[in-house]
Scaffold this active site. Structure first.
Site, PDB file in Angstrom:
ATOM      1  N   CYS A  76     -39.959 -27.108 -66.386  1.00  0.00           N
ATOM      2  CA  CYS A  76     -40.393 -25.719 -66.525  1.00  0.00           C
ATOM      3  C   CYS A  76     -40.850 -25.438 -67.966  1.00  0.00           C
ATOM      4  O   CYS A  76     -41.908 -25.896 -68.369  1.00  0.00           O
ATOM      5  CB  CYS A  76     -39.296 -24.777 -66.057  1.00  0.00           C
ATOM      6  N   GLY A  78     -39.813 -26.849 -70.426  1.00  0.00           N
ATOM      7  CA  GLY A  78     -39.928 -28.195 -70.980  1.00  0.00           C
ATOM      8  C   GLY A  78     -41.303 -28.790 -70.760  1.00  0.00           C
ATOM      9  O   GLY A  78     -41.810 -29.534 -71.604  1.00  0.00           O
ATOM     10  N   MET A  79     -41.937 -28.475 -69.630  1.00  0.00           N
ATOM     11  CA  MET A  79     -43.309 -28.919 -69.408  1.00  0.00           C
ATOM     12  C   MET A  79     -44.279 -28.115 -70.259  1.00  0.00           C
ATOM     13  O   MET A  79     -45.206 -28.648 -70.871  1.00  0.00           O
ATOM     14  CB  MET A  79     -43.717 -28.791 -67.945  1.00  0.00           C
ATOM     15  N   GLU A 100     -46.555 -16.277 -73.893  1.00  0.00           N
ATOM     16  CA  GLU A 100     -45.212 -15.702 -73.841  1.00  0.00           C
ATOM     17  C   GLU A 100     -44.566 -15.730 -75.224  1.00  0.00           C
ATOM     18  O   GLU A 100     -43.836 -14.812 -75.601  1.00  0.00           O
ATOM     19  CB  GLU A 100     -44.341 -16.474 -72.850  1.00  0.00           C
ATOM     20  N   HIS A 202     -38.513 -27.030 -60.656  1.00  0.00           N
ATOM     21  CA  HIS A 202     -37.144 -27.425 -61.010  1.00  0.00           C
ATOM     22  C   HIS A 202     -36.623 -28.501 -60.042  1.00  0.00           C
ATOM     23  O   HIS A 202     -35.990 -28.182 -59.037  1.00  0.00           O
ATOM     24  CB  HIS A 202     -36.219 -26.207 -60.965  1.00  0.00           C
ATOM     25  N   GLU A 204     -34.178 -30.456 -60.301  1.00  0.00           N
ATOM     26  CA  GLU A 204     -32.716 -30.531 -60.245  1.00  0.00           C
ATOM     27  C   GLU A 204     -32.136 -29.759 -59.070  1.00  0.00           C
ATOM     28  O   GLU A 204     -31.038 -30.066 -58.585  1.00  0.00           O
ATOM     29  CB  GLU A 204     -32.107 -30.041 -61.568  1.00  0.00           C
TER      30      GLU A 204
END
Length: 225
Positions: A76, A78-79, A100, A202, A204
């Protein structure tokens, strides 16, 4: 969920996964020695998040992983920070950012989705839940998943700005997966790297102890090498 998914992948390889938690704000200090910070880390994972706090630290960590060929998994935000790092340090777009984080950036390589720009009430309006993704058959992600059509869960409001895709891909960034309905980037990779994969979704959230997520499997496999 990320910590548990890492453990799940460890179970698959009969490996105990030790997590070195790192405060990304600390990485923003001028005198920080990244080699010392990551000396015991076999891989670097940058998870999801919101807002501006610690983002430049995340970008520094990603740069360290990219340039030192350390296995990297981004999720997220992180990308998004991986795309920002690439735009700044490979394309040379000084000040590239997410709108953002910096609404005045000259290079908004991460931007608000068009259908979000007029939203005033932010509650429950994110891109939320499961969405389809079509994988690039030449990608590492396709090799890992073993199928072209996947579905993964999302929770975000900002996306890779497709206006910069030609520039990004011309310098070696690989778009490994896209949403078929809106053409949104879902997965990015780097070719000349042992393992550098980042997802807008995500993964995970779909990992289980007896059914670890394939991307986490491959990340742990790469770190164990």
């Amino acid at each position: 969920s990320v910590a548990e998914a890492l453990k799940h992948a460890g179970y698959k390889y009969n490996t105990k996964v030790n997590i070195n938690w790192i405060d990304s704000e600390n990485l923003e200090k001028d005198n920080i020695n990244l080699k010392e910070v990551f000396k015991n880390s076999k891989g670097i994972l940058v998870p999801g998040g919101f807002g501006t706090r610690g983002t430049n630290g995340k970008i520094k960590a990603i740069n360290y992983a990219r340039t030192n060929k350390i296995p990297f998994l981004g999720i997220c935000l992180g990308m998004q920070t991986a795309v920002i790092e690439f735009a700044r340090n490979v394309l040379g777009y000084e000040g590239a950012n997410s709108s953002e984080i910096d609404s005045e950036t000259k290079y908004p390589v991460i931007d608000l989705m068009n259908d979000q720009k007029d939203v005033q009430d932010l509650g429950g309006t994110m891109r939320l839940g499961a969405y389809p993704c079509i994988l690039n058959k030449e990608s590492k992600s396709f090799e890992v998943y073993g199928e072209e059509n996947i579905s993964e869960r999302h929770r975000h409001r900002y996306e890779v700005n497709n206006k910069y895709l030609d520039q990004l891909t011309s310098k070696g960034l690989v778009v490994a997966g896209v949403n078929p309905e809106k053409g949104l980037v879902e997965i990015i990779e780097l070719k000349d790297h042992p393992f550098f994969v980042a997802t807008q979704f995500h993964p995970e959230l779909k990992s289980r102890p007896l059914s670890p997520h394939p991307l986490f499997n491959e990340f742990i496999k790469a770190t164990s090498k």
